[in-house]
Design a protein around this motif. Sequence first.
Motif, short mmCIF file in Angstrom:
data_model
loop_
_atom_site.label_atom_id
_atom_site.label_comp_id
_atom_site.label_asym_id
_atom_site.label_seq_id
_atom_site.Cartn_x
_atom_site.Cartn_y
_atom_site.Cartn_z
N PRO A 81 0.81 -1.23 0.00
CA PRO A 81 0.00 0.00 0.00
C PRO A 81 0.84 1.28 0.00
CG PRO A 81 0.02 -0.97 2.19
CD PRO A 81 0.69 -1.94 1.28
N ARG A 82 2.15 1.16 0.24
CA ARG A 82 3.02 2.35 0.26
C ARG A 82 3.72 2.58 -1.07
NH1 ARG A 82 3.03 -0.58 4.62
NH2 ARG A 82 4.66 -1.96 3.81
N LYS A 83 3.60 1.60 -1.98
CA LYS A 83 4.39 1.62 -3.22
C LYS A 83 4.09 2.83 -4.08
CE LYS A 83 5.54 -1.22 -7.24
NZ LYS A 83 5.32 -2.52 -7.93
N ASP A 84 2.80 3.14 -4.24
CA ASP A 84 2.43 4.20 -5.21
C ASP A 84 2.42 5.61 -4.59
OD1 ASP A 84 2.10 2.31 -7.18
OD2 ASP A 84 -0.02 1.96 -6.65
N THR A 85 2.79 5.73 -3.32
CA THR A 85 2.74 7.05 -2.70
C THR A 85 3.97 7.90 -3.05
OG1 THR A 85 3.89 6.32 -0.69
CG2 THR A 85 1.49 6.07 -0.74
N GLY A 86 5.09 7.23 -3.36
CA GLY A 86 6.31 7.98 -3.66
C GLY A 86 6.97 8.56 -2.44
N ILE A 87 6.41 8.29 -1.25
CA ILE A 87 6.96 8.87 -0.02
C ILE A 87 7.92 7.92 0.66
CG2 ILE A 87 6.35 9.74 2.27
CD1 ILE A 87 3.67 10.59 1.13
#
Length: 318
Positions: A310-316
């Motif tokens: 779930p963190r992959k597409d945040t770019g953060i």
Amino acid sequence: MKDLYQILGTSRTASDAEIKSAYRKLAKKYHPDLNPDDKAIEQKFKEVSQAYGILGDAKKKQQYDRGEIDASGQQQNPFHSGYTHQGQPRSGAAGQGGGGFDFGQEMDIGDIFSDLFGGRRQGPRGASAGARGGVPKRKGSDVKYECTVNFVEAAAGAKKRINLADGKTLNVTIPPGTDNKQVLRLKNQGLPGKGGAPNGDALIEVKIEAHPMFTRKGYDVHLDVPITLMEAVEGTTLTVPTVTGKVKVKVPADSNTGTTLRLKGKGVDDIKGHNRGDQLIRLLITLPNETDKELRDFLRTWSKSKSYDPRKDTGIFD
């Protein structure tokens, strides 16, 4: 009738500042707002205010000391037997005479009330020198009060009752959409004017209590609603509270934490009555306080073939 200095608890040699200080303490102690439905205290408050109405005015104080007016503000015979030629009351004769003194008539003690109960000083307004009988015409001072309402009362409107400085009560209409610290003005409910001028106004500052679930942003109401993992995946129908009552709302399948649902027209009224805000429902997926072994085993098996980040597409978090 009591001696005015005795009522305020001061001596005849007290300075203006000492007289004012004594009055402030007693006015706060006996104010009707702090002693509701107590007739004895209300009468004491009137006596204290009447005493300061004379002793707090330099001209009237001199007249009282010389025996030209009595404790009620009534004119006295300059040769009244109750006074010596120096203007000091003889023993047992202080303040003889009848009648009533309007403590708002010739001096502005609205500033005192405002100082005591959190208001700002109100300057003289509407003054004119041509009032009948030579008394300047001046509008009475405004008096500030506070009124506490809960979140729903402020949003939907309510009726409240407050105690005025003179011991009377006043019904106040809280308009729908009233915001925190908003001031409502009630015309002619303040202190009396002079020379036939109108009374001042009552300024009601509305304090809104925090709500355990609702928060307000503009005219929109925000509400966080916890849902189960199953409800988030499969979708469901929930009953949720609004400021006007409970309603049903449909949660779509594959909802996530942070998904926001909008209920049109279920927010706060525009205080001018032009439109109404919405209620925004933010969904929060909430697991049980303790997950059982069956759920953990299922998730381990499922994640082996259906893993996702779930963190992959945040770019953060790269």
